[in-house]
Design a protein around this motif. Structure first.
Motif, PDB file in Angstrom:
ATOM      1  N   HIS A 240      51.057  61.357  31.005  1.00  0.00           N
ATOM      2  CA  HIS A 240      52.465  61.523  30.630  1.00  0.00           C
ATOM      3  C   HIS A 240      52.699  63.000  30.346  1.00  0.00           C
ATOM      4  O   HIS A 240      52.597  63.459  29.215  1.00  0.00           O
ATOM      5  CB  HIS A 240      52.774  60.668  29.392  1.00  0.00           C
ATOM      6  CG  HIS A 240      54.231  60.600  29.045  1.00  0.00           C
ATOM      7  ND1 HIS A 240      54.832  59.452  28.584  1.00  0.00           N
ATOM      8  CD2 HIS A 240      55.213  61.538  29.076  1.00  0.00           C
ATOM      9  CE1 HIS A 240      56.113  59.692  28.342  1.00  0.00           C
ATOM     10  NE2 HIS A 240      56.362  60.963  28.633  1.00  0.00           N
TER      11      HIS A 240
ATOM     12  N   ARG B 146      53.165  50.640  34.512  1.00  0.00           N
ATOM     13  CA  ARG B 146      52.920  51.253  33.203  1.00  0.00           C
ATOM     14  C   ARG B 146      54.250  51.426  32.490  1.00  0.00           C
ATOM     15  O   ARG B 146      55.304  51.429  33.132  1.00  0.00           O
ATOM     16  CB  ARG B 146      52.274  52.654  33.353  1.00  0.00           C
ATOM     17  CG  ARG B 146      50.818  52.637  33.730  1.00  0.00           C
ATOM     18  CD  ARG B 146      50.119  53.954  33.406  1.00  0.00           C
ATOM     19  NE  ARG B 146      50.691  55.173  33.901  1.00  0.00           N
ATOM     20  CZ  ARG B 146      50.146  55.955  34.844  1.00  0.00           C
ATOM     21  NH1 ARG B 146      49.015  55.618  35.428  1.00  0.00           N
ATOM     22  NH2 ARG B 146      50.728  57.081  35.193  1.00  0.00           N
TER      23      ARG B 146
ATOM     24  N   ASP C 276      56.044  54.260  29.814  1.00  0.00           N
ATOM     25  CA  ASP C 276      55.929  55.573  29.187  1.00  0.00           C
ATOM     26  C   ASP C 276      56.614  55.527  27.819  1.00  0.00           C
ATOM     27  O   ASP C 276      57.751  55.088  27.707  1.00  0.00           O
ATOM     28  CB  ASP C 276      56.548  56.642  30.079  1.00  0.00           C
ATOM     29  CG  ASP C 276      55.892  56.653  31.460  1.00  0.00           C
ATOM     30  OD1 ASP C 276      54.655  56.624  31.518  1.00  0.00           O
ATOM     31  OD2 ASP C 276      56.624  56.653  32.469  1.00  0.00           O
TER      32      ASP C 276
ATOM     33  N   THR D  70      51.784  55.020  27.865  1.00  0.00           N
ATOM     34  CA  THR D  70      51.470  56.451  27.773  1.00  0.00           C
ATOM     35  C   THR D  70      52.249  57.032  26.588  1.00  0.00           C
ATOM     36  O   THR D  70      53.410  57.379  26.709  1.00  0.00           O
ATOM     37  CB  THR D  70      51.824  57.184  29.082  1.00  0.00           C
ATOM     38  OG1 THR D  70      53.247  57.158  29.287  1.00  0.00           O
ATOM     39  CG2 THR D  70      51.129  56.533  30.278  1.00  0.00           C
TER      40      THR D  70
ATOM     41  N   THR E 244      47.514  55.103  25.335  1.00  0.00           N
ATOM     42  CA  THR E 244      46.922  56.412  25.611  1.00  0.00           C
ATOM     43  C   THR E 244      47.687  57.475  24.834  1.00  0.00           C
ATOM     44  O   THR E 244      48.786  57.227  24.341  1.00  0.00           O
ATOM     45  CB  THR E 244      46.992  56.737  27.120  1.00  0.00           C
ATOM     46  OG1 THR E 244      48.374  56.901  27.506  1.00  0.00           O
ATOM     47  CG2 THR E 244      46.372  55.619  27.961  1.00  0.00           C
TER      48      THR E 244
ATOM     49  N   ASN F  82      49.114  61.506  25.103  1.00  0.00           N
ATOM     50  CA  ASN F  82      49.464  62.534  26.085  1.00  0.00           C
ATOM     51  C   ASN F  82      50.366  63.572  25.426  1.00  0.00           C
ATOM     52  O   ASN F  82      50.841  63.373  24.307  1.00  0.00           O
ATOM     53  CB  ASN F  82      50.215  61.884  27.256  1.00  0.00           C
ATOM     54  CG  ASN F  82      49.484  60.674  27.801  1.00  0.00           C
ATOM     55  OD1 ASN F  82      48.690  60.765  28.712  1.00  0.00           O
ATOM     56  ND2 ASN F  82      49.746  59.497  27.224  1.00  0.00           N
TER      57      ASN F  82
ATOM     58  N   ALA G 188      43.035  55.842  29.152  1.00  0.00           N
ATOM     59  CA  ALA G 188      43.780  56.667  30.107  1.00  0.00           C
ATOM     60  C   ALA G 188      43.131  56.631  31.490  1.00  0.00           C
ATOM     61  O   ALA G 188      43.821  56.512  32.513  1.00  0.00           O
ATOM     62  CB  ALA G 188      43.893  58.103  29.598  1.00  0.00           C
TER      63      ALA G 188
ATOM     64  N   SER H  40      44.805  54.695  34.947  1.00  0.00           N
ATOM     65  CA  SER H  40      45.226  55.714  35.923  1.00  0.00           C
ATOM     66  C   SER H  40      45.282  55.103  37.319  1.00  0.00           C
ATOM     67  O   SER H  40      44.694  54.045  37.575  1.00  0.00           O
ATOM     68  CB  SER H  40      44.275  56.910  35.907  1.00  0.00           C
ATOM     69  OG  SER H  40      42.982  56.527  36.371  1.00  0.00           O
TER      70      SER H  40
END
Length: 340
Positions: free
Chosen positions: A20, A222, A224, A247, A276, A278, A314, A318
């Motif tokens: 991200h 995913r 964000d 993310t 995750t 970022n 992460a 991915s």
């Protein structure tokens, strides 16, 4: 293991993936001023200090009012390449092994920059980064506060360069711009074989409904941000079953709503959700991925195992082959073992 073991040194050295990261959000004041002078753009600022002083905001809306005008300094293919390469060199310093990088073509084509200059510049930087050990792929995002028609036009214009990006995303101001608004273009992108993600920003009006639309109607791979999902246990159960990762960006969260959302990140982590960490727009928040991880670990007393799991998540979510994922996960294990 005690919290004292989660040192800055340990976190900085961990092999990482960043999922991200807005390339336009890596425009550091020094580069902004340099490109303004190079391209004869009057940005109303003449020193690094003046540029830094302009990077002030306290909400998503006020952030975007600073963010988009700054992009005027990006004019040519080499400008986009320089911007991305600057970030990727910093990524190496933070031991990022793999990155998936957002970019916003409409922010540039709307002011007359050809889409090929944007895509080719960023792609060239990603290719060059492999020479110093950072693997990177691109995710093209649509600006949700522009029309669905503009998103479709952008998508079709980008298709000749489809080999240069692997996914499609949605970002910018979420107010009155739900995922469903872009259902048609995302259905086409999915049919064309692209990975799909969407921003579901924190504490927005209609957050849970937007998350539901992204998951159920658009079928994203995913989410964000997305930590408001804790408000609906059925949606949490859904992403756990489907292995849909989040993310998260704790430091940027703390700028736009004065809360890292660390409690929610940890709650989800401990439920087995693939959250995750970022850096989002690191030039504006002055926090790159290792800084975000360390800030979260310090503020919420993360265990060493928590940090390792976040980093492994992460790589796991991915968009690379299982073989590559396993190689990177092995790197993490070897690093942890060597740090004992």
């Amino acid at each position: 293991m005690p919290q004292s073991k989660v040192t800055k040194e340990f976190i900085y050295g961990l092999p990482k993936a960043e999922l991200h990261l807005h390339l336009e959000g890596t425009l550091e004041p020094e580069l902004k001023l340099h490109l303004a002078q190079k391209n004869n753009i009057d940005i109303g600022q003449h020193t690094i200090e003046e540029v830094k002083a302009a990077y002030q905001f306290d909400s998503l809306t006020s952030f975007l009012k600073v963010y988009y005008p700054a992009m005027n300094v990006l004019q040519h293919t080499e400008d986009f390449c320089t911007l991305a390469l600057d970030y990727l060199k910093k990524a190496k310093e933070h031991n990022i092994k793999y990155a998936e990088l957002f970019f916003d073509p409409q922010a540039h084509t709307s002011r007359g920059v050809p889409i090929e200059a944007v895509i080719n510049g960023y792609y060239e930087a990603a290719q060059q980064a492999r020479e110093f050990g950072v693997e990177a792929n691109l995710i093209m995002c649509f600006l949700r506060d522009m029309s669905a028609e503009s998103a479709m036009e952008t998508y079709l214009a980008a298709l000749p360069y489809r080999s240069k990006f692997i996914g499609i995303g949605l970002d910018s101001d979420e107010r009155d711009n739900p995922p469903q608004k872009f259902a048609q273009v995302f259905a086409l992108a999915k049919k064309d074989g692209f990975h799909i993600t969407m921003h579901c920003d924190i504490d927005q009006e209609g957050s849970i409904e937007h998350i539901r639309q992204a998951l159920m109607d658009i079928s994203v791979d995913r989410l964000d941000h997305g930590t408001n999902i804790v408000e609906d246990p059925s949606l949490v159960a859904y992403i756990k079953e489907k292995k849909i990762g989040l993310t998260c960006c704790p430091v940027s969260n703390s700028f736009v709503v004065d809360d890292m959302k660390g409690k929610e990140i940890l709650e989800l982590l401990h439920q087995g959700i693939q959250v995750t960490v970022n850096s989002d727009d690191p030039a504006y928040f002055q926090s790159y991925i290792s800084d975000d991880l360390y800030s979260l670990a310090e503020a919420y007393e993360l265990s060493r195992e928590d940090v390792i799991q976040i980093v492994k998540n992460a790589f796991s979510i991915s968009w690379i082959s299982e073989e590559k994922k396993n190689g990177y996960l092995k790197m993490v294990d070897e690093y942890v073992a060597s740090f004992e």
